[in-house]
Design an enzyme around this catalytic site. Sequence first.
Site, PDB file in Angstrom:
ATOM      1  CE  LYS A  23       2.236   2.469   6.071  1.00 33.97           C
ATOM      2  NZ  LYS A  23       1.551   2.216   4.676  1.00 33.97           N
ATOM      3  CD  GLN A  25       2.849   4.377   1.937  1.00 31.76           C
ATOM      4  OE1 GLN A  25       2.835   3.203   2.349  1.00 31.76           O
ATOM      5  NE2 GLN A  25       1.815   5.374   2.331  1.00 31.76           N
ATOM      6  CG  ASP A  55      -0.715  -2.484   1.693  1.00 32.56           C
ATOM      7  OD1 ASP A  55      -0.819  -2.418   3.073  1.00 32.56           O
ATOM      8  OD2 ASP A  55       0.191  -1.724   1.211  1.00 32.56           O
TER       9      ASP A  55
END
Length: 294
Positions: free
Chosen positions: A52, A96, A119
Site C-alpha cells: 500500500k 490493517q 477501506d
Amino acid sequence: MTLLDGKLLSENIKSEIAAEVDLIRARGGKIPHLAAVLVGENPASEVYVSNKIKSCEQVGFKSTLIRRPADLGQEELLAIVQQLNNDPDIDGFIVQLPLPKHIEEEKITLAIDHRKDVDGFHPVNFGRMAQGMPAFLPATPFGILEILRRYNIDTAGKHCVVVGRSNIVGTPISILLSRKGYPGDCTVTLTHSRTVDLPGEVAKADIVVAAIGIPEFVKGEWIKEGAVVIDVGINRIADPSRKSGSRIVGDVDFPAAAPRCSYITPVPGGVGAMTVTALMLNTLKAAKGEIYPK
Ligand code: GUN
C-alpha cells in the site's frame, strides 16, 4: 480463454492516478495523503501494508505508516484513530486487519470517521453501498468491478454465483453485482459453507466469484463452459519443486478450470493486483471530496 490481467490494469490505473496527482500539484492543490496503521507483526499484513505504501509512492500520494507493537492497548489504538480522524492533512486511512485478539475490530471500525474510511468497512459506507448511494467501496469488490468494466464483460441478466460470504468480499460483491447498472444487473446466488449442493450451484453460473479462502476449492469440472471466473483467493501452498518450497494459488483449480472459461483471473496477477489500486482510487476520491464533499 482470455486472462484477466489485473496487474496490467492496475499499472494503467496507477498511471491515470499519477497523471491526476501531477495536475493537482501543478495547480498548487493538496497532495492526497493516506495513512495506514499496522499493529503487531503478522507477516501477511506486513506485505499488504508495504504494498500500500509502495503504491502511494508510485502514484505520488503522501503516505504515513503508523506501526505499533502487538501489545498496544485498545484505548491507545482508539486514540490513534481519533487523531487521524481529526488530522486535516489525512484524506483517508486504514487500520490493517486482523488486529491482535485483545482488540475488538468492530469497535475500531466503528471509530473510524466514515468520510475517511477508504477501506469501505464502516457500516455507513456499507449501508450506502447497499442502497446505491455514493460510498467508499471495499477495495477487493471495487477491484473486481473495475476488471469487469475495463474488459467490457457483459453482466446484465447473467447468473453470478459468489462462493464465500465474508464482510469484505463475498457479501459486498454479491450486493454490488445485483444492483442496477453496469457492472451489475446480475441474478446473484451467494453460497457458503452450509450451501447444500455447491458444485451444482457453481455449475449454473455465467460468472463465478470465488472468495472462500481455501486453496483450489472450486474444481474445474464445476465450471460451466464459457463462464467468467474471478478468483479472489491468495493461498500459499507447499511446493517442493520450488526453491522457496511454496507457491501462491487461488481458490479455483486454475489448470482444470481455465480451458472451460471465457475469461479467468490468474493468481497471482489477477484480483490481488487490483485491490491495492482500488485503495488508491478511494484515496483519490477522498482527497477530491467525491463521495463526501469537503
Ligand atoms: N486485511 C485483509 N484485507 C484488508 C483490507 O482490505 N484492509 C484492511 N484494513 N485490512 C485487511
